[in-house]
Design an enzyme around this catalytic site. Structure first.
Site, PDB file in Angstrom:
ATOM      1  N   GLU A   1       0.953   6.700  -6.630  1.00  0.00           N
ATOM      2  CA  GLU A   1      -0.138   7.682  -6.688  1.00  0.00           C
ATOM      3  C   GLU A   1       0.424   9.111  -6.746  1.00  0.00           C
ATOM      4  OE1 GLU A   1      -3.261   7.101  -3.617  1.00  0.00           O
ATOM      5  OE2 GLU A   1      -2.836   9.172  -3.089  1.00  0.00           O
TER       6      GLU A   1
ATOM      7  N   LYS B   1       0.834  -1.204   0.000  1.00  0.00           N
ATOM      8  CA  LYS B   1       0.000   0.000   0.000  1.00  0.00           C
ATOM      9  C   LYS B   1       0.874   1.261   0.000  1.00  0.00           C
ATOM     10  CE  LYS B   1      -3.655   2.660   0.458  1.00  0.00           C
ATOM     11  NZ  LYS B   1      -3.330   3.803   1.273  1.00  0.00           N
TER      12      LYS B   1
END
Lengths: 336, 336, 336, 336
Positions: free
Chosen positions: A195, A188
């Protein structure tokens, strides 16, 4: 199946709702009694204290912790004191993966399972489902499979990846057991690092489009100003339309582009934003891991640094450059 | 020997002075009559017009043009109209090397020589001498050797480079015929590109030192703020002393460091500078050349971009990132 | 004064020699008896064991540890067991500043002083002197001042920084007490971070010069090859001469440039080097500190990443890009 | 409606097919007669020469040129000589936007329209539709609207952007008149610049995941090797599963991610790729435009530079760094 949820903020509350909709039951607790009351009204089993929360959970208990990273350690500790062997604590926040490994090791002697679950999807997860990256021991992960399956987006109408039919597993359903403790938050973390990079790539490109009319602007001609090389930069471009057109058929279509188009559709100059961009840790940890791995990651790092810079008036580095220019060339700074 | 100088700003005037000191003569012209008068008082031959300037020069004439890049073309054109075959025009400014090649080609039919001379040394050149990088035809370069030798720093007391004794040439004297037209300004352009990189490297390092007490500062604990990982960042460092100590014996000693130490010695926080850093073209051209050569030059590019960013309040790229964060996570920007 | 030196490698041995030349005495120890013998022949007091080393030192003892970072902890521990209250251990290697703070804290209960001394100057230090950045408690630093003064370069004939006359201190002599434990190695760490940046800036600029003849080379015209924009890139440049000319009077003159000129003077294409660039930790730690401080440092980071990349054949990142290009455009990779 | 297509490669041929499917007619020409024959068999009107091509087109003619950028100028010139006032030439390739502006200006005196159409979608366009960014005069753009509408993806089942209902226009259908001549290719150029950035962001992130087991590997302990800081990097991660799981519900889902997942699904280590990444010009032009606009775009630039570096064994910059390290510290390069 039953899940206990501690922390009923934006993320935790919607995860409970998604589980209730799927026919699961949930015991809920939050320091704020109103948040508990609200979820109880929607069908969850309320708990007024951590003790009550633990008491109401069926054994073996599954207690999902969804609290700010800064207090996760405290909550996990309090919870661990109340739980019994074979119970499971799930940390669904954005913990640093090294903290997960430390926690898992400290809980093991007591027979407690610890899962670290990185969760992507933001405020859209209630409807869109949560993409989950899971770390921890296999027993606990498999036991909780019904919960993960319901929280996850599922296959939906997304076209199947060619070759995927031979591979199996849960990845296509939007959740994945990535590896041992820490692996979930590690994946993550890198997800968030990527991102940042994607966001910056769109941002920079749109910046270049927004300034494509530079040749139409007055240009000073002095020794402190670089001359314009390109007289053809005469374009007044519509960023709302451009981000929209890219959503269909272009190589750069993505969910982040969808969101960007939505922002420009109602705020064509983004006047509603000042441009101070926060970072919440994962981007930093990603770079630190990369450095330890000796992996060069210019793009992800540049994206992080642009956020740092966005929150400052001026840096010492800039002042040093100005001071040197004055020292060697007598150059005075131009006014804003 | 005799040199004609057009443009008596900071650089041109001091070059004339350095030549006069060395026993050369100089004919001088500037649009500003006071500048001419001042140099005449110091021993130069004044000219009130370009025509007079040309008339007073001995043949074959050597006319050095030291004017802002934006007006170089016009001056060269006017001058060329007045000169005769075998005369030489020297452009000592910061022209783009492609302009040099164009000018040299356009002057050739008339039999005029054109030299492009990149000059480093800034306002310290009068005493320190000017480092010169020269492009153009060999005849003109060799003819002007006495001028170049006098303008250049000479060998001085700088330790000789091991192995240099076998190589010969003028490089040790601080001037160099780099190649055909454009080569002088090309090498100077890259020199400035490197300069940007060096300046930024010192700037960034000093910035890291200046913020080394971050663990002593109040740190917010919310989901929008990355947690501090390193509690040992407790140092209040004296940048004036640190830049000074590095001047002696360290691997990073340099003239730019000397200037930095001087800036900090009298302005320990650099409060006299706002941090808006100009760029005057050479850095940009360096990157454009690198891209055409497919040479990756992250460091020089980052140094240029930091200057761009230093002159802005906020960029569209930053607003795009803020807008995306709001769209996917409901994140509100933190106030300054 | 007397100093004990443990570790007689390139650095440690020469530091002892510099102290002996200045009239100090030195007790020396190394795991390699030949190294001890060599220094004894030059006037140092030899020790065959750590115990003998400690026994031969005058009280309060000053024991300088100059060993590879990987074994520093072990040596410090063994030494501490033999020393007495008010003795001082000096770590002159390249320790991580957090390790210094840990060590200092662990030695304090026993009344031992611990100084961390970052030392720059490399193999040239014997003649040039060592630039030293010192962290630790004031008592120990001041007591050892004669040692530091002799190891340091001293003021020499370097021009004084304007404004420095009002500031005092030892910085002008080439050594500096930077702050509490860790501050010395922290400043040295950032020094090395800057060093990486400076080196990369020169490297990139020289790369652009080396490829300035790209327009003379055959250029393929296919959809996989970007067209050359700039037909004026026709320069065959002499890097040995260019690095030499910059040594005198240019803005970018520096000691690193001196070394670069020396390398090119005898190896004009640097054929003697493969281009695999090591990094020994300080650059990484610099970036990690910067990230924790939220200081954007693109240049220093790019310099570090270029070293990472220089040691690889190809990266996964590159293969991912190739794979995407094949997937969306059917692009096949071009052969080397 | 009718379109003429010159150039029946991967892109041109499929565009014709998509138009034929939509009920349009097409006149087709290619230097390769087999390509023409093939399209004729699928219903297109064949032309054996450029003259025949022009003769067979209905007036006002719409001639779409889909040839490699290197020969576009020649084809446009030949075509222009055969066309009549009010005819339109469409350049659907990847021309530099400044060339478009030059061409449009040169065709205007003859009364010819010139449209520059940037086309994204790659080899998937036949089924997915082509995203088109169009520059040129309004008359010609509006006249060709049926062609653009059929080539474009259309709205499909993609969720509508909130706020879009008030804005109108064709962007939602996947094509857009961006502005005057050059605007289409300018927007496409920046699209590709962003594409490079996105690809690199995924690539770097996956690289960090691929190396997440660095603590399991043997680590040398010498002065040339940075010590590993993080003993928790023990993860053996499955990139095929991770790229798959991100496709559903994550913030970083995108079409490029879909392609990446497809690549890993059948080649889990990407052994089929060497990692030499081509660039075809648009990325370079994007950076050059950004520099002229003084827009800092670290991420897009880093992505471009990574491609440059991927195609080299070693750079001069790297050799310079190795040479300096040897000069100041006697450091010998480590073997591969």
């Amino acid at each position: 199946m039953q899940l206990g949820m501690i922390g009923l903020g934006r993320m935790g509350a919607n995860m409970v709702r998604r589980l209730l909709r799927a026919g699961h039951t949930a015991v809920v607790y939050d320091a704020n009694p109103d948040a508990v009351k609200q979820l109880a009204a929607e069908g969850a089993i309320p708990a007024a204290t951590l003790e009550e929360f633990v008491a109401k959970l069926e054994k073996p208990r599954n207690a999902w912790v969804m609290v700010p990273a800064a207090i996760t350690d405290k909550v996990v500790e309090q919870l661990a004191a109340l739980l019994e062997a074979d119970d499971t604590i799930i940390d669904g926040g954005n913990s640093y993966f090294r903290d997960d490994r430390r926690r898992a090791a400290s809980l093991q002697p007591k027979g407690l399972h610890y899962l670290d679950v990185g969760t992507s999807g933001g405020t859209h997860g209630l409807d869109r489902g949560y993409c989950m990256m899971i770390g921890g021991d296999k027993v606990a992960v498999e036991r909780m499979d019904p919960i993960f399956k319901s929280l996850a987006p599922g296959r939906g109408d997304i076209e199947r990846t060619p070759g995927r039919e031979k591979l199996g597993g849960t990845a296509e359903d939007g959740y994945l057991h990535c590896g041992p403790s820490g692996a979930g938050h590690f994946v993550k973390m890198v997800h968030n690092g990527i991102e940042y990079g994607l966001m910056a790539a769109y941002g920079e490109g749109l910046d270049i489009l927004a300034n494509a009319n530079v040749a139409n602007q007055k240009h000073e001609a002095d020794a402190e100003t670089a001359p314009l090389m390109n007289p053809d930069l005469v374009f007044d471009l519509n960023l709302a339309d451009i981000t929209e057109v890219w959503r269909r058929g272009s190589v750069i279509s993505s969910w982040l582009l969808d969101l960007t188009a939505a922002a420009f559709a109602t705020d064509p100059k983004l006047d509603g934003y000042s441009g101070r961009v926060s970072d919440s840790g994962e981007g930093r940890w990603t770079i630190m891991a990369a450095i330890d791995e000796a992996v060069d990651c210019e793009v992800l790092t540049a994206a992080l640094y642009a956020r740092f810079r966005s929150r400052k008036e001026h840096t010492i580095a800039e002042k040093v450059c100005s001071a040197m220019r004055y020292q060697f060339g007598g150059h005075l700074e131009k006014k804003a």
